[in-house]
Design an enzyme around this catalytic site. Structure first.
Site, PDB file in Angstrom:
ATOM      1  N   GLY A  23      12.234   2.891   2.574  1.00 47.98           N
ATOM      2  CA  GLY A  23      12.302   1.488   2.181  1.00 47.98           C
ATOM      3  C   GLY A  23      11.678   0.526   3.179  1.00 47.98           C
ATOM      4  O   GLY A  23      12.042  -0.649   3.215  1.00 47.98           O
ATOM      5  N   ASN A  25       8.614  -0.579   3.116  1.00 50.45           N
ATOM      6  CA  ASN A  25       7.869  -1.578   2.330  1.00 50.45           C
ATOM      7  C   ASN A  25       8.828  -2.567   1.675  1.00 50.45           C
ATOM      8  O   ASN A  25       8.544  -3.766   1.630  1.00 50.45           O
ATOM      9  CB  ASN A  25       7.007  -0.897   1.268  1.00 50.45           C
ATOM     10  CG  ASN A  25       5.670  -0.472   1.830  1.00 50.45           C
ATOM     11  OD1 ASN A  25       4.845  -1.301   2.193  1.00 50.45           O
ATOM     12  ND2 ASN A  25       5.451   0.831   1.927  1.00 50.45           N
ATOM     13  N   MET A  97       9.046   7.463  -5.809  1.00 53.00           N
ATOM     14  CA  MET A  97       8.310   8.723  -5.897  1.00 53.00           C
ATOM     15  C   MET A  97       8.562   9.479  -7.202  1.00 53.00           C
ATOM     16  O   MET A  97       8.770  10.691  -7.205  1.00 53.00           O
ATOM     17  CB  MET A  97       8.672   9.611  -4.689  1.00 53.00           C
ATOM     18  CG  MET A  97       8.433   8.948  -3.352  1.00 53.00           C
ATOM     19  SD  MET A  97       6.741   8.358  -3.126  1.00 53.00           S
ATOM     20  CE  MET A  97       5.908   9.901  -2.833  1.00 53.00           C
ATOM     21  N   ILE A  99       6.984  10.008 -11.222  1.00 50.24           N
ATOM     22  CA  ILE A  99       5.944   9.698 -12.200  1.00 50.24           C
ATOM     23  C   ILE A  99       6.636   9.086 -13.412  1.00 50.24           C
ATOM     24  O   ILE A  99       7.644   9.615 -13.895  1.00 50.24           O
ATOM     25  CB  ILE A  99       5.173  10.976 -12.581  1.00 50.24           C
ATOM     26  CG1 ILE A  99       4.368  11.457 -11.370  1.00 50.24           C
ATOM     27  CG2 ILE A  99       4.252  10.720 -13.772  1.00 50.24           C
ATOM     28  CD1 ILE A  99       3.695  12.786 -11.562  1.00 50.24           C
ATOM     29  N   LEU A 100       6.107   7.970 -13.884  1.00 54.71           N
ATOM     30  CA  LEU A 100       6.732   7.252 -15.006  1.00 54.71           C
ATOM     31  C   LEU A 100       6.010   7.595 -16.307  1.00 54.71           C
ATOM     32  O   LEU A 100       4.785   7.777 -16.316  1.00 54.71           O
ATOM     33  CB  LEU A 100       6.677   5.749 -14.734  1.00 54.71           C
ATOM     34  CG  LEU A 100       7.496   5.324 -13.502  1.00 54.71           C
ATOM     35  CD1 LEU A 100       7.074   3.953 -13.005  1.00 54.71           C
ATOM     36  CD2 LEU A 100       8.984   5.364 -13.807  1.00 54.71           C
ATOM     37  N   HIS A 116       0.055   2.113  -2.836  1.00 52.88           N
ATOM     38  CA  HIS A 116      -0.381   3.498  -2.672  1.00 52.88           C
ATOM     39  C   HIS A 116      -1.096   3.640  -1.328  1.00 52.88           C
ATOM     40  O   HIS A 116      -1.936   2.801  -0.979  1.00 52.88           O
ATOM     41  CB  HIS A 116      -1.333   3.883  -3.817  1.00 52.88           C
ATOM     42  CG  HIS A 116      -1.771   5.309  -3.736  1.00 52.88           C
ATOM     43  ND1 HIS A 116      -0.971   6.364  -4.132  1.00 52.88           N
ATOM     44  CD2 HIS A 116      -2.911   5.861  -3.253  1.00 52.88           C
ATOM     45  CE1 HIS A 116      -1.601   7.499  -3.918  1.00 52.88           C
ATOM     46  NE2 HIS A 116      -2.780   7.221  -3.383  1.00 52.88           N
ATOM     47  N   GLN A 180      -0.338  -1.735   7.642  1.00 52.69           N
ATOM     48  CA  GLN A 180      -1.132  -2.588   6.744  1.00 52.69           C
ATOM     49  C   GLN A 180      -0.464  -2.737   5.381  1.00 52.69           C
ATOM     50  O   GLN A 180      -0.564  -3.775   4.740  1.00 52.69           O
ATOM     51  CB  GLN A 180      -2.550  -2.027   6.583  1.00 52.69           C
ATOM     52  CG  GLN A 180      -3.317  -1.955   7.891  1.00 52.69           C
ATOM     53  CD  GLN A 180      -3.295  -3.269   8.650  1.00 52.69           C
ATOM     54  OE1 GLN A 180      -3.528  -4.332   8.084  1.00 52.69           O
ATOM     55  NE2 GLN A 180      -3.015  -3.207   9.954  1.00 52.69           N
ATOM     56  N   GLU A 181       0.239  -1.680   4.933  1.00 52.08           N
ATOM     57  CA  GLU A 181       0.998  -1.787   3.671  1.00 52.08           C
ATOM     58  C   GLU A 181       1.973  -2.947   3.775  1.00 52.08           C
ATOM     59  O   GLU A 181       2.140  -3.741   2.832  1.00 52.08           O
ATOM     60  CB  GLU A 181       1.762  -0.483   3.395  1.00 52.08           C
ATOM     61  CG  GLU A 181       0.868   0.707   3.130  1.00 52.08           C
ATOM     62  CD  GLU A 181       1.671   1.950   2.729  1.00 52.08           C
ATOM     63  OE1 GLU A 181       2.663   1.815   2.006  1.00 52.08           O
ATOM     64  OE2 GLU A 181       1.293   3.061   3.155  1.00 52.08           O
TER      65      GLU A 181
END
Ligand code: GRF
Length: 223
Positions: A23, A25, A97, A99-100, A116, A180-181
């Site tokens: 978490g 980000n 994480m 896939i939707l 990403h 950088q994210e």
């Protein structure tokens, strides 16, 4: 209950953040003083360390455990129910994480944003830093984009590039990219909430009145 906040006739947008792990980000978003309300943080992992960080920031947390579901459709349905209970304007995937399903993505079309750890469209999927090092690329980075049913290929909002160092390991490169994210993710959400970005008919992100500085990152340095 109406989760939108009305302030002097201005509706403050609300967002829901989805996480699976650390978490960091999410923390960057919570600490960025964004022009929106964070209605909730939802995790598919009950032990995600990010949940504690969210609680420390006074944000409601929910767990929708994928392990309790026999398939993606069933998990995504419960996730959507949970999200919809907050009536968010935007759903933010911050290290989520899973896939939707296409059905889920379509339900939240143009309201679903992901970060990403690569310069998309290069290195979609997992293990991006190790694959970049394996290929010997000199510039790597991260991307914030709208989510479509093409995994990691939706319209790009903002990217940041970093130099790849000769002695980088996947871990050192990941750390440099992550810094950088934490810079570009809040910026993308701020643009969205302020109405500064939109999508063209061709599915590209348009920026309202933003100058492109035209600087270049060259790596390695030129002599
Ligand atoms: C980030 O690198 C993000 O881009 C990727 O997973 C990592 C999550 O990190 N999808 P954190 O949970 O935000 O610390």
């Amino acid at each position: 209950m109406n989760h939108k906040l009305e302030l002097a006739n201005v509706t403050v947008k609300s967002i829901v953040i989805l996480i699976s792990g650390h978490g960091s980000n999410m923390r960057a978003l919570l600490e960025a003083d964004l022009p929106c309300r964070v209605a909730a943080v939802i995790s598919n992992q009950a032990d995600a360390p990010g949940l504690e960080i969210a609680k420390q920031h006074g944000i409601s947390t929910r767990i929708v455990a994928h392990l309790n579901h026999p398939d993606r459709e069933s998990f995504d349905s419960e996730l959507a129910l949970c999200i919809d209970s907050y009536q968010p304007d935007l759903i933010v995937l911050a290290g989520f994480m899973r896939i939707l399903t296409a059905q889920f993505v379509t339900r939240y079309q143009n309201k679903l944003i992901n970060i990403h750890p690569s310069l998309l469209p290069a290195y979609s999927g997992l293990h991006t830093h190790a694959r970049a090092l394996q290929d010997g690329v000199k510039i790597h980075g991260c991307t914030v984009h709208f989510v479509t049913s093409d995994i990691d290929q939706g319209p790009i909002i903002i990217q940041a590039a970093v130099s790849v160092h000769m002695d980088d390991t996947p871990a050192t490169l990941a750390a440099r990219v992550l810094q950088q994210e934490h810079r570009i993710f809040p910026q993308a959400i701020r643009w969205f909430c302020n109405g500064d970005i939109s999508l063209s008919a061709g599915g590209k992100v348009l920026m309202k009145g933003l100058e492109q500085p035209g600087s270049a990152l060259i790596s390695p340095e030129m002599e």
